[in-house]
Design a protein around this motif. Structure first.
Motif, PDB file in Angstrom:
ATOM      1  N   ASP A 157       0.825  -1.209   0.000  1.00 32.00           N
ATOM      2  CA  ASP A 157       0.000   0.000   0.000  1.00 32.00           C
ATOM      3  C   ASP A 157       0.861   1.263   0.000  1.00 32.00           C
ATOM      4  OD1 ASP A 157      -2.329  -1.432  -0.058  1.00 32.00           O
ATOM      5  OD2 ASP A 157      -2.711  -1.281   2.100  1.00 32.00           O
ATOM      6  N   VAL A 158       1.956   1.212   0.720  1.00 30.56           N
ATOM      7  CA  VAL A 158       2.872   2.363   0.731  1.00 30.56           C
ATOM      8  C   VAL A 158       3.498   2.529  -0.648  1.00 30.56           C
ATOM      9  CG1 VAL A 158       4.955   3.353   1.756  1.00 30.56           C
ATOM     10  CG2 VAL A 158       3.322   2.109   3.195  1.00 30.56           C
ATOM     11  N   ARG A 159       3.927   1.433  -1.244  1.00 33.51           N
ATOM     12  CA  ARG A 159       4.528   1.512  -2.583  1.00 33.51           C
ATOM     13  C   ARG A 159       3.511   2.042  -3.595  1.00 33.51           C
ATOM     14  NH1 ARG A 159       6.010  -3.718  -1.236  1.00 33.51           N
ATOM     15  NH2 ARG A 159       5.067  -4.656  -3.097  1.00 33.51           N
ATOM     16  N   SER A 160       2.259   1.625  -3.472  1.00 31.13           N
ATOM     17  CA  SER A 160       1.217   2.122  -4.373  1.00 31.13           C
ATOM     18  C   SER A 160       1.060   3.626  -4.253  1.00 31.13           C
ATOM     19  CB  SER A 160      -0.118   1.433  -4.072  1.00 31.13           C
ATOM     20  OG  SER A 160      -0.133   0.115  -4.561  1.00 31.13           O
ATOM     21  N   ASN A 161       1.047   4.122  -3.023  1.00 25.96           N
ATOM     22  CA  ASN A 161       0.916   5.565  -2.843  1.00 25.96           C
ATOM     23  C   ASN A 161       2.135   6.310  -3.375  1.00 25.96           C
ATOM     24  OD1 ASN A 161      -1.561   5.144  -1.708  1.00 25.96           O
ATOM     25  ND2 ASN A 161      -1.112   6.150   0.229  1.00 25.96           N
TER      26      ASN A 161
END
Length: 250
Positions: A179-183
């Motif tokens: 999720d962090v990488r997506s953001n």
């Protein structure tokens, strides 16, 4: 770091299981009276203060801002969390330094998460380095909001944008949470759009293409693809077309 063990109010703790995500969820749909809430912000009862601070997450009222800033120093972490969220709605650049202090030093995870979100609504260059620090070192929910907030700095200036890019690329490549990488992928797309076709621009495109091809998580690849499509880089568009023809991308 400040201590939260001065007192914790059991009723307040149970009132908000997740103060940021559930802040506005209430059975009562009647809009609160801002005049009443302004008075209640200074109430001696913590539950009443909490209700008032929560109200200003939905209300825009400049007169509440000094009280919301003061609430960031409340001994109850749920009130501090709600105050940060309310200051994300009631933007005042007088609050930036206090929000930054909370992001760097508040021991409560929910407070820092709310502050990281709130700073994204300010587009203030003062917040860039603290958000970068949070993206590098904080817990996953704070890193997630910090990544998104850095993407909102595209409107500030060129120096601010290029200051945020390296940390977002590093997190896109190395953060253990998808999720962090997506953001990070989303934010890099936002920052890249106004850039001239220079080395910084090319580096961002390379990083997004790398995530598109190599990231193990489908959601990260989809966000990298969406960012590349938004930017409209010819090389990236060709890469996407080739991957789709080969059945490696949808």
């Amino acid at each position: 770091m400040r201590s939260d063990d001065l007192y914790l109010i059991e009723d307040v703790e149970s009132a908000l299981v997740d103060p940021l995500d559930q802040l506005l969820q209430t059975e009562d749909t009647t809009p609160p009276d801002p005049e009443v809430m302004l008075v209640q912000l200074q109430d001696a009862n913590a539950l009443n203060r909490l209700a008032a601070v929560r109200a200003f997450a939905a209300l825009t009222e400049p007169r509440a801002i000094p009280h919301l800033i003061k609430a960031l120093d409340d001994t109850c972490p749920n009130i501090r969390t709600a105050a940060a969220y309310a200051l994300g709605r009631n933007v005042s650049h007088q609050a930036v330094d206090v929000l930054i202090e909370c992001l760097r030093h508040d021991q409560n995870d929910n407070v820092r998460k709310a502050v990281a979100w709130a700073l994204g609504n300010y587009s203030d260059r003062r917040s860039i380095q603290p958000l970068i620090e949070a993206l590098r070192h904080d817990i996953a929910p704070v890193r997630l909001w910090a990544a998104s907030s850095l993407g909102n700095t595209a409107v500030v200036d060129y120096e601010t944008v290029i200051g945020a890019v390296p940390s977002l690329i590093e997190a896109l490549r190395r953060d253990p949470e998808a999720d962090v990488r997506s953001n990070c992928a989303w934010s890099l797309g936002q920052l890249c759009r106004p850039l001239p076709a220079n080395i910084v621009y090319a580096t961002v495109i390379d990083a997004l293409i790398e995530a598109l091809v190599e990231d193990e998580d489908m959601s990260v690849r989809e966000d990298a693809k969406a960012s590349l499509l938004q930017v409209g880089d010819a090389r990236a568009l060709q890469m996407i077309e080739t991957l789709q023809q080969d059945g490696l991308l949808w």
